[in-house]
Enzyme design. Structure first.
Site, PDB file in Angstrom:
ATOM      1  N   TYR A   1     -17.340 -27.647  88.469  1.00  0.00           N
ATOM      2  CA  TYR A   1     -18.657 -27.725  87.809  1.00  0.00           C
ATOM      3  C   TYR A   1     -19.092 -29.172  87.669  1.00  0.00           C
ATOM      4  CZ  TYR A   1     -21.950 -28.124  83.906  1.00  0.00           C
ATOM      5  OH  TYR A   1     -23.021 -28.473  83.104  1.00  0.00           O
TER       6      TYR A   1
ATOM      7  N   ASP B   1     -22.457 -34.563  80.195  1.00  0.00           N
ATOM      8  CA  ASP B   1     -21.509 -35.670  79.997  1.00  0.00           C
ATOM      9  C   ASP B   1     -20.203 -35.435  80.770  1.00  0.00           C
ATOM     10  OD1 ASP B   1     -20.450 -33.589  78.466  1.00  0.00           O
ATOM     11  OD2 ASP B   1     -20.077 -34.818  76.685  1.00  0.00           O
ATOM     12  N   GLU B   2     -20.020 -34.204  81.288  1.00  0.00           N
ATOM     13  CA  GLU B   2     -18.747 -33.889  81.944  1.00  0.00           C
ATOM     14  C   GLU B   2     -18.561 -34.676  83.245  1.00  0.00           C
ATOM     15  OE1 GLU B   2     -17.646 -29.738  81.794  1.00  0.00           O
ATOM     16  OE2 GLU B   2     -18.897 -29.405  80.030  1.00  0.00           O
TER      17      GLU B   2
ATOM     18  N   GLY C   1     -34.783 -23.226  85.697  1.00  0.00           N
ATOM     19  CA  GLY C   1     -33.728 -22.711  84.822  1.00  0.00           C
ATOM     20  C   GLY C   1     -34.220 -22.435  83.409  1.00  0.00           C
ATOM     21  N   GLY C   2     -35.518 -22.167  83.293  1.00  0.00           N
ATOM     22  CA  GLY C   2     -36.122 -21.989  81.962  1.00  0.00           C
ATOM     23  C   GLY C   2     -35.766 -20.684  81.270  1.00  0.00           C
ATOM     24  N   ALA C   3     -35.151 -19.760  82.003  1.00  0.00           N
ATOM     25  CA  ALA C   3     -34.745 -18.497  81.355  1.00  0.00           C
ATOM     26  C   ALA C   3     -33.320 -18.589  80.817  1.00  0.00           C
ATOM     27  CB  ALA C   3     -34.866 -17.334  82.338  1.00  0.00           C
ATOM     28  N   GLY C   4     -32.688 -19.737  81.015  1.00  0.00           N
ATOM     29  CA  GLY C   4     -31.324 -19.924  80.512  1.00  0.00           C
ATOM     30  C   GLY C   4     -31.333 -20.423  79.071  1.00  0.00           C
ATOM     31  N   PHE C   5     -30.189 -20.846  78.645  1.00  0.00           N
ATOM     32  CA  PHE C   5     -29.990 -21.251  77.246  1.00  0.00           C
ATOM     33  C   PHE C   5     -30.845 -22.479  76.888  1.00  0.00           C
ATOM     34  CE2 PHE C   5     -26.802 -23.916  74.678  1.00  0.00           C
ATOM     35  CZ  PHE C   5     -27.305 -23.519  73.453  1.00  0.00           C
ATOM     36  N   ILE C   6     -30.539 -23.620  77.454  1.00  0.00           N
ATOM     37  CA  ILE C   6     -31.253 -24.847  77.069  1.00  0.00           C
ATOM     38  C   ILE C   6     -32.693 -24.811  77.581  1.00  0.00           C
ATOM     39  CG2 ILE C   6     -31.285 -27.365  77.245  1.00  0.00           C
ATOM     40  CD1 ILE C   6     -28.195 -27.194  77.711  1.00  0.00           C
ATOM     41  N   GLY C   7     -32.867 -24.287  78.806  1.00  0.00           N
ATOM     42  CA  GLY C   7     -34.205 -24.231  79.400  1.00  0.00           C
ATOM     43  C   GLY C   7     -35.183 -23.454  78.539  1.00  0.00           C
TER      44      GLY C   7
END
Ligand code: NAD
Ligand code: TYD
Length: 351
Positions: free
Chosen positions: A157, A133-134, A9-15
């Site tokens: 989710y 945390d959800e 998932g490195g192309a996402g936001f946090i990744g």
């Protein structure tokens, strides 16, 4: 290279922020970014590091077990930092199935392939699962989520993430797979897909589009600047104790409506609009189904044990985030494609 680390998932936001931090911090590691490039995955998040010799991108789906097997045959991975996921609550309400495929089955596929390829020697290996945390559910006015808070996920989710967290811990308990889990509060910052509250509202304000506030806007979230999360991931990967869970949070609770008004003020200033102009776009709309009221993280374990702390204040982080979106219209143009308009229409205009 002294370590091969797989980041999913490195192309996402946090990744993408985690990868940027790691490739700069550890020139002697090879960071392999495995990403399916869904609507949320965007290689433009990584253009500044794409030529680095210690970085490599592989396109692939964690739901595809034979593909993962082949990948692990080709690379001797020392560690996995697992971020790939479907990540937006509203999409999980409309279509939970993708969340089960990627978040639950995809995670189990990765656990299986790590277990089978590492089983002869777990020494020095680590499966680090990045979660939210959800999974803890929703708080009332008082209290905080600690690592001991019982799981009580409420949305498809969070239920899918909770399920994956349980599987990761089950592999530690049952097979001795070396794992660590972290559960973080809401992130914000550059490169976040404009379906999440902050980038969506920045983009809408800029385009004089309505700001759809769910319910009364009284729900509370604990916001953390994404680079602080990336640093926590690095610290936990290198110094966390096996089998442990670490909560990560911003110590920064905001009622949605207060945060939105603050964002409107910043945008008025940045766009040279008369004070109060952007706030006129606020529109209270039908609440999200099963909307969690409050999230708040107690991250004292991470602070006391590993010496982590938040470095970016909310004031500074919001300014940086707004500036980034205003300076990166081309990035926005590329993600605001047909799929986005279709999503926007269904989510906001036809509700
Ligand atoms: P994101 O939606 O921006 O990125 C997810 C990435 O995963 C995308 O690049 C996407 O292409 C990739 N992906 C999706 N399905 C895949 C599959 N089947 N195979 C391979 N790659 C796939 O998400 P994010 O906000 O960066 O979140 C990353 C992780 O952090 C998630 O696991 C999320 O649950 C967790 N998290 C997010 C937040 C937050 O506030 N955004 C907070 C805490 C934890
Ligand atoms: P979001 O960014 O989707 O994160 P999460 O639901 O995972 O916390 O939403 C943050 C908060 O903002 C949440 O309480 C829902 C609310 N919200 C709105 O009021 N309107 C919107 O259009 C969106 C996307 C979110």
């Amino acid at each position: 290279m002294n370590k091969n680390i797989l980041v999913t998932g490195g192309a996402g936001f946090i990744g993408s922020h985690a990868i940027r931090y790691l490739v700069n911090q550890y020139p002697d590691y090879k960071i392999i970014n495995l990403d399916k490039l869904t609507y949320a995955g965007n290689l433009e998040n990584l253009t500044d590091i794409e030529g680095y010799s210690n970085y490599e991108f592989v396109k692939g789906d964690i739901y595809d077990a034979p593909f993962l097997n082949e990948l692990f045959d080709n690379y001797a991975f020392d560690g996995i930092i697992h971020l790939a996921a479907e990540s937006h609550v509203d999409r999980s309400i409309t279509d939970p199935n993708e969340f089960i495929k990627t978040n639950v089955v995809g995670t189990v596929n990765l656990l299986n392939v790590a277990k089978s390829h590492w089983q002869d020697d777990y020494k020095g290996k680590l499966f680090y699962h990045v979660s939210t945390d959800e999974v803890y559910g929703s708080l009332g006015e008082e209290g905080y989520f600690t690592e001991e808070t019982p799981y009580d996920p409420k949305s498809p989710y969070s239920a899918s993430k909770a399920s994956s967290d349980h599987m990761v811990r089950a592999y530690y308990n049952t097979y001795g797979l070396p794992v660590i889990v972290s559960n973080c509060s809401n992130n914000y910052g550059p490169n976040q897909f404009p379906e999440k509250l902050i980038p969506l509202f920045i983009n809408n304000i800029k385009n004089n589009r309505e700001l759809p506030v769910y319910g009364k806007g009284e729900n509370i979230r604990d916001w953390l600047y994404v680079e602080d999360h990336a640093k926590a991931i690095d610290l936990i990967y290198h110094h966390g104790r096996l089998g442990e869970t670490y909560n990560i949070g911003g110590d920064n609770e905001w009622k949605n409506i207060d945060l939105i008004r603050k964002l409107c003020e910043i945008m008025d200033r940045k766009l040279d609009r008369k004070p109060g102009t952007s706030a006129k776009l606020i529109k209270f709309v039908k609440d999200r189904a099963g909307h969690d009221m409050r999230y708040a993280i107690d991250c004292s374990k991470l602070k006391n044990e590993l010496g982590w702390k938040q470095e970016v204040s909310f004031e500074e982080g919001l300014e940086k985030t707004v500036d980034w979106y205003l300076d990166n219209q081309e990035w926005l143009n590329h993600v605001l494609t047909g799929e986005y308009e279709e999503y926007y229409r269904k989510q906001y205009l036809e509700r």
